[in-house]
Enzyme design. Structure first.
Site, PDB file in Angstrom:
ATOM      1  N   ARG A   1     -38.572 -15.780  15.772  1.00 41.53           N
ATOM      2  CA  ARG A   1     -37.773 -15.153  16.828  1.00 41.53           C
ATOM      3  C   ARG A   1     -36.357 -15.676  16.799  1.00 41.53           C
ATOM      4  O   ARG A   1     -36.123 -16.821  16.417  1.00 41.53           O
ATOM      5  CB  ARG A   1     -38.340 -15.510  18.211  1.00 41.53           C
ATOM      6  CG  ARG A   1     -39.599 -14.837  18.578  1.00 41.53           C
ATOM      7  CD  ARG A   1     -40.080 -15.382  19.916  1.00 41.53           C
ATOM      8  NE  ARG A   1     -39.490 -14.664  21.036  1.00 41.53           N
ATOM      9  CZ  ARG A   1     -39.990 -13.527  21.508  1.00 41.53           C
ATOM     10  NH1 ARG A   1     -41.069 -12.996  20.967  1.00 41.53           N
ATOM     11  NH2 ARG A   1     -39.432 -12.921  22.527  1.00 41.53           N
TER      12      ARG A   1
ATOM     13  N   GLU B   1     -41.916  -2.814  23.939  1.00 49.60           N
ATOM     14  CA  GLU B   1     -42.690  -2.472  25.118  1.00 49.60           C
ATOM     15  C   GLU B   1     -41.677  -2.069  26.192  1.00 49.60           C
ATOM     16  O   GLU B   1     -40.749  -2.829  26.467  1.00 49.60           O
ATOM     17  CB  GLU B   1     -43.477  -3.710  25.571  1.00 49.60           C
ATOM     18  CG  GLU B   1     -44.420  -3.407  26.681  1.00 49.60           C
ATOM     19  CD  GLU B   1     -45.208  -4.631  27.143  1.00 49.60           C
ATOM     20  OE1 GLU B   1     -45.179  -5.667  26.449  1.00 49.60           O
ATOM     21  OE2 GLU B   1     -45.822  -4.525  28.207  1.00 49.60           O
TER      22      GLU B   1
ATOM     23  N   LYS C   1     -37.650 -10.826  28.367  1.00 45.09           N
ATOM     24  CA  LYS C   1     -37.442  -9.737  29.318  1.00 45.09           C
ATOM     25  C   LYS C   1     -37.886 -10.143  30.714  1.00 45.09           C
ATOM     26  O   LYS C   1     -37.256  -9.778  31.699  1.00 45.09           O
ATOM     27  CB  LYS C   1     -38.231  -8.504  28.861  1.00 45.09           C
ATOM     28  CG  LYS C   1     -37.482  -7.675  27.839  1.00 45.09           C
ATOM     29  CD  LYS C   1     -38.285  -6.466  27.429  1.00 45.09           C
ATOM     30  CE  LYS C   1     -39.404  -6.863  26.512  1.00 45.09           C
ATOM     31  NZ  LYS C   1     -40.152  -5.749  25.953  1.00 45.09           N
TER      32      LYS C   1
HETATM   33  P1  ATP Z   1     -39.872 -10.463  25.525  1.00 45.00           P
HETATM   34  O1  ATP Z   1     -40.517 -11.789  25.446  1.00 45.00           O
HETATM   35  O2  ATP Z   1     -38.401 -10.534  25.711  1.00 45.00           O
HETATM   36  O3  ATP Z   1     -40.517  -9.540  26.503  1.00 45.00           O
HETATM   37  P2  ATP Z   1     -41.334  -9.129  23.538  1.00 45.00           P
HETATM   38  O4  ATP Z   1     -41.634  -9.666  22.203  1.00 45.00           O
HETATM   39  O5  ATP Z   1     -42.457  -9.096  24.501  1.00 45.00           O
HETATM   40  O6  ATP Z   1     -40.064  -9.852  24.095  1.00 45.00           O
HETATM   41  P3  ATP Z   1     -41.298  -6.402  22.774  1.00 45.00           P
HETATM   42  O7  ATP Z   1     -40.745  -5.252  23.496  1.00 45.00           O
HETATM   43  O8  ATP Z   1     -42.755  -6.515  22.622  1.00 45.00           O
HETATM   44  O9  ATP Z   1     -40.714  -7.697  23.466  1.00 45.00           O
HETATM   45  O10 ATP Z   1     -40.573  -6.558  21.372  1.00 45.00           O
HETATM   46  C1  ATP Z   1     -40.337  -5.517  20.466  1.00 45.00           C
HETATM   47  C2  ATP Z   1     -40.111  -6.124  19.136  1.00 45.00           C
HETATM   48  O11 ATP Z   1     -39.002  -6.996  19.175  1.00 45.00           O
HETATM   49  C3  ATP Z   1     -41.305  -6.939  18.684  1.00 45.00           C
HETATM   50  O12 ATP Z   1     -41.593  -6.644  17.335  1.00 45.00           O
HETATM   51  C4  ATP Z   1     -40.858  -8.356  18.850  1.00 45.00           C
HETATM   52  O13 ATP Z   1     -41.467  -9.181  17.905  1.00 45.00           O
HETATM   53  C5  ATP Z   1     -39.346  -8.243  18.639  1.00 45.00           C
HETATM   54  N1  ATP Z   1     -38.640  -9.305  19.348  1.00 45.00           N
HETATM   55  C6  ATP Z   1     -38.690  -9.592  20.656  1.00 45.00           C
HETATM   56  N2  ATP Z   1     -37.961 -10.674  20.936  1.00 45.00           N
HETATM   57  C7  ATP Z   1     -37.416 -11.092  19.784  1.00 45.00           C
HETATM   58  C8  ATP Z   1     -36.568 -12.179  19.403  1.00 45.00           C
HETATM   59  N3  ATP Z   1     -36.119 -13.060  20.299  1.00 45.00           N
HETATM   60  N4  ATP Z   1     -36.213 -12.285  18.108  1.00 45.00           N
HETATM   61  C9  ATP Z   1     -36.645 -11.400  17.207  1.00 45.00           C
HETATM   62  N5  ATP Z   1     -37.452 -10.369  17.482  1.00 45.00           N
HETATM   63  C10 ATP Z   1     -37.848 -10.208  18.757  1.00 45.00           C
HETATM   64 MG    MG Z   2     -44.238  -7.997  23.947  1.00 43.54          MG
END
Ligand code: ATP
Ligand code: MG
Length: 555
Positions: free
Chosen positions: A260, A34, A270
């Site tokens: 994760r 995102e 983020k």
């Molecule tokens: P954040 O909580 O940091 O905003 P998010 O999951 O909302 O993380 P996205 O941009 O939606 O961030 O993530 C893109 C991809 O990266 C998704 O498939 C998510 O599952 C993966 N991802 C995000 N954080 C992690 C993590 N700590 N470990 C492994 N994969 C991750």
């Molecule tokens: Mg997300």
């Protein structure tokens, strides 16, 4: 261990079985960030997994921006994410994609569900919806609007699209089951009114699909075979499958979840990283202390080390926290093998070699790397005055101190053995210089009188060197779990996470250093030129990591 010998992780097992059994013809994955912030080390794991399996099994991986939430998204983030994925060494298939590319198709599918009698416009307020939804122990109840006719729903949904209702007045929901044990299945909202412009679609839409309505269908449109995401989406899988089963989609992707990546002394969210940036606790998303890909890059991490770390962390369904020292180990391993050697004196102390003629100059030769002939040699100008580190001189010391002491000998790395005679002090009694002598004929040789030097120290010529700034970084947080259990991460920010040293003296071979070259400053650690604040007039080096793990010794 070679790639072929490594045991497969559970995702690799699923993929290789699917390919072997012919359930899937070609592997297709995607990485769906995102664009609401910069990527961090957790995302690196997802990138390495999605692109990694695609490379390994002859498949492809898409880069898709999951941009269903226009309020928090920005083009700056899109650009940084593209740069980060490329820098990590991966190539996405074809053009980059946006979930917003599919807004027309998703809108059509919403109408399809209405026509099938499977979706309805609901006028319950957010507050009311919450009470109707029930909870984990109590079933919810049907919305009074669930029985609206197909025709009425079509008209109302069109009015939503035309902007005739204010935000929050109504939403489009699917009819599943308000008593479903999985809360995600209790008639979830698939379209909301949001009167905001979108960075890709401009003012075209004032209704936006929910994450759940967009995600699986985007996978289907792109004919993704394995939709890999993190465990928090496990509960959403039945809904993902429901949409795929109830819509005329061109493919039937499957979702698989893994745990994760969490790293101690680090925050991987983020939202929280954005707060550190917005409140000025760090100097931007690419501050070298940030666990963002861009911060790590600026700090001097390499793509290979990050990939290796993600590999070491493994892919499982078990939640856990990885020790940050594993990441530090990965970068040290890489840089020890690949970083060119150089000398830089961080706290200069002038040493005058009183028996060395004032007008004499020599050039010493040093290897670019002790085991890597391909890294060539360096030329080190040498003269009567040199700098050594303040820590490398004492007037008197016990035997454990193997550096320069009055009346004792030490070897200057790649140069002479010298012996100290006296210190020079200012009016406050501070040592500001040392008078010493070279022992003749000791470059690359032991002294003829048989009195060897105990230690080796680094140095640079006082006449020929590069004046530079050095930034020493430490962990950003002092606590292992800065944000666990509702703790405020700001309470454990390390006040000493950045130490700036000016007036450092580096050897002349660093004149041509670029922000792509990694160096080991001998005895000091691994360094890289700062890509942002350095200029031709002012060289700034970032310490990527010290030579050894000293963290435990400090506490
Ligand atoms: P954040 O909580 O940091 O905003 P998010 O999951 O909302 O993380 P996205 O941009 O939606 O961030 O993530 C893109 C991809 O990266 C998704 O498939 C998510 O599952 C993966 N991802 C995000 N954080 C992690 C993590 N700590 N470990 C492994 N994969 C991750
Ligand atoms: Mg997300």
């Amino acid at each position: 261990m070679s790639e072929a010998e490594k045991p497969l992780n559970f995702i690799q097992k699923i993929i290789s079985e699917d390919l072997k059994e012919g359930r899937v013809k070609a592997l297709k994955t995607r990485f769906p960030p995102e664009p609401n912030g910069y990527l961090h080390i957790g995302h690196a794991k997802s990138i390495c997994l999605n692109f990694g399996v695609a490379n390994q099994y002859g498949g492809t991986c898409n880069l898709r921006f999951d941009d269903t939430n226009p309020e928090k998204e920005e083009v700056e983030y899109v650009e940084s994410i593209k740069a980060d994925v490329k820098w990590l060494g991966f190539v996405w298939d074809g053009d980059i994609r946006f979930t917003s590319d599919y807004f027309d198709q998703l809108h059509e599918w919403a109408i399809y569900l209405i026509k099938e009698g499977k979706a309805y416009v609901c006028d319950l307020s957010q507050e009311e919806s919450r009470t109707y939804r029930g909870n984990l122990t109590e079933a919810g109840k049907d919305s009074p609007y669930k029985s609206r006719s197909v025709e009425e729903n079509l008209v109302l949904f069109e009015k939503m699209r035309l902007g005739e209702f204010e935000e929050g007045v109504c939403s489009l929901r699917v009819k599943i089951d308000m008593a479903h044990p999985n809360m995600q299945m209790r008639d979830p909202v698939i379209y909301r009114i949001k009167k905001v412009a979108h960075h890709q679609t401009g003012d075209k839409w004032c209704i936006y699909p929910s994450y759940d309505f967009a995600h699986g269908q985007s996978d289907a449109i792109e004919e993704i075979s394995h939709s890999i995401c993190t465990l928090e989406f496990e509960e959403h899988r039945p809904l993902y499958d429901w949409f795929i089963a109830n819509l005329p989609v061109p493919a039937t992707p499957h979702q698989y979840e893994f745990s994760r990546l969490n790293v101690n002394y680090t925050v991987t969210s983020k939202r929280k990283l954005k707060l550190l940036v917005d409140e000025g606790h760090v100097d931007g998303w690419d501050d070298p202390r940030m666990p963002t890909i861009s911060g790590m890059r600026r700090r001097g991490f390499t793509p290979a080390a990050i990939r290796e770390f993600c590999d070491m962390a493994g892919v499982t369904r078990v939640d856990g926290v990885v020790d940050v020292s594993m990441l530090e180990f990965a970068i040290r391993e890489d840089l020890n093998k690949n970083a060119a050697r150089a000398m830089c004196v961080l706290h200069p102390l002038k040493v005058t070699l009183t028996n060395y003629p004032e007008d004499k100059k020599e050039t010493m030769t040093a290897p670019g790397h002790p085991q890597r002939d391909d890294l060539g040699t360096r030329s080190l100008p040498f003269g009567r005055e040199i700098y050594i580190d303040q820590d490398d001189f004492r007037e008197a010391a016990n035997k454990k101190y193997k550096r320069l002491v009055i009346g004792k000998r030490v070897r200057l790395r790649n140069s002479y053995i010298i012996e100290a005679d006296e210190s020079i002090k200012d009016e406050n009694g501070e040592i500001i210089g040392v008078n010493a002598r070279i022992i003749e004929n000791t470059v690359g040789k032991n002294p003829e009188d048989g009195i060897k030097a105990k230690g080796v120290i680094h140095w640079v010529s006082a006449d020929d060197n590069i004046d530079c700034e050095v930034r020493l970084y430490d962990r950003l947080f002092t606590e292992e779990a800065p944000d666990a259990g509702g703790k405020d991460m700001l309470d454990s920010i390390n006040p000493d996470s950045l130490q700036v040293l000016t007036g450092c003296k580096a050897e002349v071979s660093l004149a041509n250093a670029t922000a792509e070259d990694h160096y080991q400053f001998e005895r000091e650690g691994y360094f890289i030129l700062d890509s942002k604040d350095s200029s031709t007039d002012k060289k700034i080096f970032n310490r990527t990591i010290s030579l050894r793990d000293t963290w435990n010794k400090k506490s």
